[in-house]
Design an enzyme around this catalytic site. Structure first.
Site, short mmCIF file in Angstrom:
data_model
loop_
_atom_site.label_atom_id
_atom_site.label_comp_id
_atom_site.label_asym_id
_atom_site.label_seq_id
_atom_site.Cartn_x
_atom_site.Cartn_y
_atom_site.Cartn_z
N ASP A 26 0.87 -1.18 0.00
CA ASP A 26 0.00 0.00 0.00
C ASP A 26 0.90 1.23 0.00
O ASP A 26 2.13 1.12 0.13
CB ASP A 26 -0.92 0.00 1.23
CG ASP A 26 -1.92 1.16 1.19
OD1 ASP A 26 -2.36 1.53 0.09
OD2 ASP A 26 -2.24 1.72 2.25
N SER A 27 0.28 2.40 -0.09
CA SER A 27 1.06 3.63 -0.12
C SER A 27 1.64 3.98 1.26
O SER A 27 2.50 4.83 1.36
CB SER A 27 0.17 4.78 -0.58
OG SER A 27 -0.90 4.94 0.33
N TYR A 58 -1.23 8.04 -3.07
CA TYR A 58 -1.42 7.51 -4.41
C TYR A 58 -2.66 8.14 -5.07
O TYR A 58 -2.75 8.23 -6.28
CB TYR A 58 -1.66 6.00 -4.35
CG TYR A 58 -0.44 5.13 -4.13
CD1 TYR A 58 0.85 5.65 -4.10
CD2 TYR A 58 -0.61 3.75 -3.96
CE1 TYR A 58 1.95 4.82 -3.90
CE2 TYR A 58 0.49 2.91 -3.78
CZ TYR A 58 1.76 3.44 -3.74
OH TYR A 58 2.83 2.61 -3.55
N CYS A 89 -4.46 -1.97 -1.72
CA CYS A 89 -4.65 -0.56 -2.05
C CYS A 89 -5.65 -0.47 -3.19
O CYS A 89 -5.40 -0.98 -4.29
CB CYS A 89 -3.31 0.04 -2.47
SG CYS A 89 -3.49 1.72 -3.08
N ASN A 90 -6.76 0.15 -2.91
CA ASN A 90 -7.81 0.27 -3.92
C ASN A 90 -7.37 1.14 -5.09
O ASN A 90 -7.75 0.91 -6.23
CB ASN A 90 -9.06 0.89 -3.30
CG ASN A 90 -9.71 -0.02 -2.28
OD1 ASN A 90 -10.61 -0.77 -2.60
ND2 ASN A 90 -9.24 0.03 -1.05
N THR A 91 -6.54 2.13 -4.80
CA THR A 91 -6.09 3.05 -5.85
C THR A 91 -5.22 2.30 -6.85
O THR A 91 -5.43 2.40 -8.07
CB THR A 91 -5.31 4.23 -5.22
OG1 THR A 91 -6.09 4.77 -4.16
CG2 THR A 91 -5.01 5.29 -6.24
N GLU A 162 -2.55 8.98 7.84
CA GLU A 162 -1.10 8.76 7.77
C GLU A 162 -0.36 9.72 8.71
O GLU A 162 0.59 9.36 9.37
CB GLU A 162 -0.66 9.00 6.32
CG GLU A 162 0.65 8.39 5.94
CD GLU A 162 0.57 6.89 5.69
OE1 GLU A 162 1.61 6.27 5.84
OE2 GLU A 162 -0.51 6.35 5.37
N CYS A 193 -10.96 2.42 0.40
CA CYS A 193 -9.56 2.77 0.62
C CYS A 193 -9.16 2.07 1.91
O CYS A 193 -9.91 2.11 2.90
CB CYS A 193 -9.40 4.28 0.78
SG CYS A 193 -7.75 4.78 1.32
N THR A 194 -8.01 1.43 1.91
CA THR A 194 -7.62 0.61 3.06
C THR A 194 -7.21 1.43 4.28
O THR A 194 -7.02 0.87 5.36
CB THR A 194 -6.49 -0.37 2.68
OG1 THR A 194 -5.46 0.38 2.03
CG2 THR A 194 -7.00 -1.45 1.76
N HIS A 195 -7.08 2.73 4.12
CA HIS A 195 -6.82 3.57 5.29
C HIS A 195 -8.12 3.79 6.11
O HIS A 195 -8.07 3.99 7.31
CB HIS A 195 -6.30 4.95 4.88
CG HIS A 195 -4.84 4.99 4.53
ND1 HIS A 195 -4.36 4.46 3.35
CD2 HIS A 195 -3.77 5.50 5.18
CE1 HIS A 195 -3.04 4.66 3.30
NE2 HIS A 195 -2.66 5.28 4.41
N1 DGL Z 1 -4.82 3.04 0.99
C1 DGL Z 1 -4.89 3.34 -0.38
C2 DGL Z 1 -6.15 2.88 -1.07
O1 DGL Z 1 -6.72 1.89 -0.64
C3 DGL Z 1 -4.24 4.59 -0.92
C4 DGL Z 1 -4.37 5.90 -0.23
C5 DGL Z 1 -3.50 6.97 -0.90
O2 DGL Z 1 -2.29 6.81 -0.91
O3 DGL Z 1 -4.06 7.92 -1.44
O4 DGL Z 1 -6.58 3.42 -2.03
#
Ligand code: DGL
Length: 260
Positions: A26-27, A58, A89-91, A162, A193-195
């Site tokens: 992930d990012s 990302y 990471c969904n992105t 983050e 988004c995994t965050h």
């Molecule tokens: N956690 C990430 C996702 O699932 C990326 C978040 C990011 O870096 O913008 O998309």
């Protein structure tokens, strides 16, 4: 104009283990929420977590940049001898090509959409990064399953998490977005988004409908026999240590030149 992009130049210095190995990326810290799950599901498999903080966020990047970033991560995992990559990471999942002859690349978006088990008479509200929403992957996948959806891009939530913004500040910013979002007849929410699962309660509290995310997915990977180890390809910091203690709570070690 986009910020500069750091491609992976990690030198592989450790011997490749005999154990099966999963790479997860992930990012930043977001995918760590999935790491915990993966370890629970595959306790005998080694797992390497690649947190690409140098290129975070990302969600503001272009497809070309995301593909180039993933090519670097993939090369890193291949060099370590990983058999599988879980793209936490969904992105990235909205931008990359999953075909590869040498390594199995696992998508989380298709599996998250497949989880929805709510009636189809109400809409699904999808929250994700600007890139993921723009790509339309969730919206198209949901439409195929007969769901109507609304996509909402959250510009700063991943970065706020983050950076460890206090929950009250995150809540105030999120509620502002919720109030501005014209969303009626909502039957479910997807955190794309995994965050975001770290603040799942804030989404539930406001909308009071089932909230789906990518935690606990089954990737059909075969577990091995030995005790699995977790290593992190991330820069060590007090912030990261606090985060790991609070949300992850499993043993890990640092890898390569990044883990001093
Ligand atoms: N956690 C990430 C996702 O699932 C990326 C978040 C990011 O870096 O913008 O998309």
């Amino acid at each position: 104009m986009h910020q500069s992009m750091a491609l992976s130049t990690a030198t592989v210095i450790c011997a490749i283990s005999e154990n099966d190995m999963i790479g997860i990326c992930d990012s930043g810290v977001g995918g760590l929420t999935l790491l915990k799950d993966l370890h629970k599901r595959y306790p005998h498999t080694d797992i390497i977590y690649y947190g690409d903080e140098a290129n975070m966020p990302y969600g503001d990047r272009s497809k070309e940049e995301l593909k180039a970033i993933f090519a670097g991560i993939k090369a890193y995992f291949k060099a370590r001898g990983c058999q599988d990559i879980v793209v936490a990471c969904n992105t990235l999942c909205s931008a990359i090509d999953f075909n590869d002859d040498e390594i199995v690349i696992h998508d989380i978006i298709g599996k998250t959409i497949a989880r929805l088990n709510v009636p189809k008479d109400k809409k699904v509200l999808v929250f994700a990064t600007p890139f993921t929403i723009k790509s339309g992957r969730y919206q198209k996948g949901l439409e195929k399953r007969g769901y109507q959806s609304i996509g909402v891009a959250l510009k700063s939530l991943a970065k706020d998490i983050e950076e460890g913004l206090p929950k009250q500040v995150v809540k105030a910013k999120l509620y502002q977005v919720f109030e501005m979002t014209d969303a009626k007849d909502i039957g479910a929410i997807i955190l794309g988004c995994t965050h975001y699962p770290i603040y799942k309660d804030l989404f539930y509290e406001y909308y009071n409908v089932p909230v789906f995310d990518s935690l606990g997915l089954d990737f059909g990977i075969e577990d091995s026999d030995e005790k699995g180890e977790i290593s992190l390809h991330m820069e060590r910091s007090d912030k990261l240590e606090r985060f790991l203690k609070r949300y992850i709570g499993v043993d890990y070690r640092y890898e390569d030149h990044l883990g001093k």
